[in-house]
Design an enzyme around this catalytic site. Structure first.
Site, PDB file in Angstrom:
ATOM      1  N   VAL A 188       1.974  -3.057  39.050  1.00 55.55           N
ATOM      2  CA  VAL A 188       1.715  -2.969  40.589  1.00 55.55           C
ATOM      3  C   VAL A 188       2.465  -4.968  40.551  1.00 55.55           C
ATOM      4  O   VAL A 188       3.616  -4.718  41.766  1.00 55.55           O
ATOM      5  CB  VAL A 188       0.927  -2.529  41.454  1.00 55.55           C
ATOM      6  N   HIS A 189       1.578  -5.203  40.127  1.00 55.76           N
ATOM      7  CA  HIS A 189       2.202  -6.907  40.562  1.00 55.76           C
ATOM      8  C   HIS A 189       3.982  -7.125  40.398  1.00 55.76           C
ATOM      9  O   HIS A 189       4.354  -8.116  40.615  1.00 55.76           O
ATOM     10  CB  HIS A 189       0.774  -7.622  39.270  1.00 55.76           C
ATOM     11  N   SER A 190       4.083  -6.680  38.845  1.00 55.25           N
ATOM     12  CA  SER A 190       5.542  -6.669  38.416  1.00 55.25           C
ATOM     13  C   SER A 190       6.852  -6.116  39.312  1.00 55.25           C
ATOM     14  O   SER A 190       7.620  -7.004  39.576  1.00 55.25           O
ATOM     15  CB  SER A 190       5.585  -6.395  37.069  1.00 55.25           C
TER      16      SER A 190
END
Length: 105
Positions: free
Chosen positions: A76-78
């Site tokens: 999700v962060h990416s």
């Protein structure tokens, strides 16, 4: 997440981060009136963004082919990094155009 998936996700984060960093440098150059450097930095930013987008496309293609990836906070962060880079590059180009317009008056 296995090592291969981790490497892909980190590549996405790295390329998106590089795209944004080049855009920041482009905006700084434009603020200083160096529009040639600003253009060079935006070209580099867009190249890094294409790399990040290609990684994302690979993930989407694998998912569509049935190779499901576990969605983790890192994944999700990416994706967040990529979307922020896309938004930042678009806004940066608008600001560079504005600086150029103001400089030519």
């Amino acid at each position: 997440m296995n090592d291969e998936q981790l490497q892909v996700v980190m590549g996405l984060i790295m390329n998106a981060g590089n795209a944004k960093a080049e855009a920041v440098a482009a905006l700084t150059a434009a603020k200083e009136g160096n529009f040639i450097l600003a253009e060079e930095k935006m070209i580099a930013a867009n190249e890094a963004l294409v790399e990040a987008h290609n990684v994302q496309t690979g993930l989407l293609t694998a998912e569509a082919s049935g190779d499901h990836t576990t969605v983790t906070l890192l994944m999700v962060h990416s994706q967040d990094h990529l979307m922020n880079a896309i938004s930042y590059l678009g806004l940066t180009q608008e600001l560079i155009d504005l600086y150029h317009r103001l400089d030519s008056k």
